[in-house]
Design a protein around this motif. Structure first.
Motif, PDB file in Angstrom:
ATOM      1  N   ARG A  37       0.806  -1.231   0.000  1.00  0.00           N
ATOM      2  CA  ARG A  37       0.000   0.000   0.000  1.00  0.00           C
ATOM      3  C   ARG A  37       0.838   1.280   0.000  1.00  0.00           C
ATOM      4  NH1 ARG A  37      -4.863  -1.765  -0.407  1.00  0.00           N
ATOM      5  NH2 ARG A  37      -5.555  -3.587   0.741  1.00  0.00           N
ATOM      6  N   ALA A  38       2.098   1.189   0.373  1.00  0.00           N
ATOM      7  CA  ALA A  38       2.959   2.380   0.368  1.00  0.00           C
ATOM      8  C   ALA A  38       3.237   2.854  -1.052  1.00  0.00           C
ATOM      9  CB  ALA A  38       4.273   2.099   1.083  1.00  0.00           C
ATOM     10  N   GLY A  39       3.246   1.939  -2.009  1.00  0.00           N
ATOM     11  CA  GLY A  39       3.486   2.300  -3.399  1.00  0.00           C
ATOM     12  C   GLY A  39       4.948   2.588  -3.681  1.00  0.00           C
ATOM     13  N   LEU A  40       5.196   3.038  -4.892  1.00  0.00           N
ATOM     14  CA  LEU A  40       6.559   3.323  -5.346  1.00  0.00           C
ATOM     15  C   LEU A  40       6.583   4.588  -6.188  1.00  0.00           C
ATOM     16  CD1 LEU A  40       7.566  -0.248  -6.610  1.00  0.00           C
ATOM     17  CD2 LEU A  40       8.393   0.869  -4.528  1.00  0.00           C
ATOM     18  N   GLN A  71      -2.289   7.262  -8.634  1.00  0.00           N
ATOM     19  CA  GLN A  71      -1.099   8.096  -8.516  1.00  0.00           C
ATOM     20  C   GLN A  71      -1.381   9.257  -7.576  1.00  0.00           C
ATOM     21  OE1 GLN A  71      -0.380   8.977 -12.731  1.00  0.00           O
ATOM     22  NE2 GLN A  71       1.374   7.597 -12.629  1.00  0.00           N
ATOM     23  N   GLU A  72      -0.367   9.607  -6.782  1.00  0.00           N
ATOM     24  CA  GLU A  72      -0.485  10.720  -5.849  1.00  0.00           C
ATOM     25  C   GLU A  72       0.807  11.520  -5.905  1.00  0.00           C
ATOM     26  OE1 GLU A  72      -0.990  11.554  -1.049  1.00  0.00           O
ATOM     27  OE2 GLU A  72      -0.764   9.501  -1.775  1.00  0.00           O
ATOM     28  N   LYS A  73       0.669  12.819  -6.075  1.00  0.00           N
ATOM     29  CA  LYS A  73       1.840  13.694  -6.088  1.00  0.00           C
ATOM     30  C   LYS A  73       2.229  13.982  -4.642  1.00  0.00           C
ATOM     31  CE  LYS A  73       3.909  17.326  -8.601  1.00  0.00           C
ATOM     32  NZ  LYS A  73       5.241  16.801  -8.833  1.00  0.00           N
ATOM     33  N   VAL A  74       3.465  13.656  -4.296  1.00  0.00           N
ATOM     34  CA  VAL A  74       4.003  13.904  -2.958  1.00  0.00           C
ATOM     35  C   VAL A  74       5.300  14.677  -3.156  1.00  0.00           C
ATOM     36  CG1 VAL A  74       4.865  12.859  -0.835  1.00  0.00           C
ATOM     37  CG2 VAL A  74       2.989  11.768  -2.069  1.00  0.00           C
ATOM     38  N   GLY A  75       5.238  15.983  -2.878  1.00  0.00           N
ATOM     39  CA  GLY A  75       6.403  16.826  -3.144  1.00  0.00           C
ATOM     40  C   GLY A  75       6.673  16.840  -4.637  1.00  0.00           C
ATOM     41  N   ARG A  76       7.898  16.471  -5.000  1.00  0.00           N
ATOM     42  CA  ARG A  76       8.247  16.436  -6.422  1.00  0.00           C
ATOM     43  C   ARG A  76       8.122  15.032  -7.006  1.00  0.00           C
ATOM     44  NH1 ARG A  76      13.657  19.837  -7.231  1.00  0.00           N
ATOM     45  NH2 ARG A  76      14.351  18.630  -5.436  1.00  0.00           N
ATOM     46  N   SER A  77       7.704  14.090  -6.206  1.00  0.00           N
ATOM     47  CA  SER A  77       7.566  12.699  -6.668  1.00  0.00           C
ATOM     48  C   SER A  77       6.108  12.351  -6.933  1.00  0.00           C
ATOM     49  CB  SER A  77       8.085  11.725  -5.608  1.00  0.00           C
ATOM     50  OG  SER A  77       9.462  11.887  -5.404  1.00  0.00           O
ATOM     51  N   VAL A  78       5.921  11.386  -7.797  1.00  0.00           N
ATOM     52  CA  VAL A  78       4.601  10.810  -8.023  1.00  0.00           C
ATOM     53  C   VAL A  78       4.663   9.391  -7.477  1.00  0.00           C
ATOM     54  CG1 VAL A  78       2.902  10.080  -9.734  1.00  0.00           C
ATOM     55  CG2 VAL A  78       4.151  12.225 -10.054  1.00  0.00           C
ATOM     56  N   ILE A  79       3.804   9.122  -6.478  1.00  0.00           N
ATOM     57  CA  ILE A  79       3.754   7.796  -5.888  1.00  0.00           C
ATOM     58  C   ILE A  79       2.656   7.010  -6.592  1.00  0.00           C
ATOM     59  CG2 ILE A  79       3.373   6.460  -3.769  1.00  0.00           C
ATOM     60  CD1 ILE A  79       5.976   8.146  -3.828  1.00  0.00           C
TER      61      ILE A  79
END
Length: 115
Positions: A37-40, A71-79
């Motif tokens: 569930r944490a994703g990558l 997909q979820e944007k977290v800061g500059r990353s897409v999880i």
């Protein structure tokens, strides 16, 4: 995207199966399922699959459109995360049809005695 009703109709099921119908997309989904569930992040998926960035981007778009990953944007990353409820519904779609047309042996015996 959260799916409140995990039941699929035949069109949604076909779209889901088509989405994982390529070896590369199936590899991405399996990588995300293994991650839990944490994703990558995209970078983590790239490292684990060895795909080219442009190829991965194409497959991720396809899988998101089919509702199999979120997909979820977290800061500059897409999880990226597997949508476990949707994947479970897809797997269950086929299994729910198991034995639907099988006539129980007892019913066959009763039919033979009525004639």
């Amino acid at each position: 995207m959260v799916h409140s009703d995990p039941k699929l109709d035949i069109e949604e099921a076909a779209q889901g199966f088509a989405a994982i119908g390529s070896e590369a997309r199936l590899q991405v989904v399996l990588t995300l399922v293994r991650a839990g569930r944490a994703g990558l992040s995209v970078g983590d998926i790239l490292a684990r699959t060895g795909m080219a960035a442009s190829t991965l981007a194409h497959h991720l778009r396809f899988l998101v459109a089919a509702g199999l990953i979120e997909q979820e944007k977290v800061g500059r990353s897409v999880i990226n995360r597997a949508d476990f409820s949707r994947l479970e519904a897809l797997a269950g779609y086929i299994l729910a049809q198991c034995c639907a047309d099988v006539v129980p042996p007892l019913a066959l015996e009763k039919e033979g005695t009525d004639a």
